[in-house]
Design a protein around this motif. Structure first.
Motif: not given
Length: 143
Positions: A26-29, A100-112
């Motif tokens: 995540n940090e890298l992306r 929260a404003i939203g939720c990103l569900i794992k697994p997700y890609s760098a682009v997502e």
């Protein structure tokens, strides 16, 4: 310049993640996408300490943290400081949507991941997101 990029509302991100490889990725992306990472932490206490001392524009938080901590508590504290939170977790918490404003569900890609942050940024600025990753669930336009 005729076609300049928009000015981002989100410049500095706090990453709260207990899985070392996910945290590193995540940090890298987000750095590659031009954001500044204030800190990457794995506990509730560390995250709250960063919120108290740093100017943060977005918290990217997992729900289950090290030492029994909760990303929901981090989100509650951030919300109290008017800092938007995007959960990044395996299952979106229904009981904590108000923080929260939203939720990103794992697994997700760098682009997502980057597209989700861009979508949140557009919402913060009162605009409709141009693209929405399939893994992103938005809770409200204002957070």
């Amino acid at each position: 310049m005729l076609f300049s990029r928009f000015t981002r509302s989100i410049q500095t991100i706090l990453i709260v993640e207990d899985e070392p490889l996910v945290a590193f990725d995540n940090e890298l992306r987000v750095v590659d996408a031009g954001y500044r990472v204030a800190a990457t932490v794995d506990t509730e206490a560390e995250a709250i300490a960063v919120l108290e001392r740093e100017a943060i524009d977005l918290v990217l938080a997992d729900i289950n943290l090290s030492r029994g901590g909760s990303g929901i508590e981090v989100a509650r504290v951030a919300s109290g400081r008017n800092i938007p939170v995007l959960y990044a977790t395996g299952a979106c918490p229904n009981q904590a949507q108000q923080y929260a404003i939203g939720c990103l569900i794992k697994p997700y890609s760098a682009v997502e991941l980057v597209k989700a942050i861009e979508a949140v940024d557009r919402l913060i600025r009162g605009k409709t997101p141009k693209t929405m990753p399939k893994a992103l669930n938005l809770y409200s336009p204002a957070g």
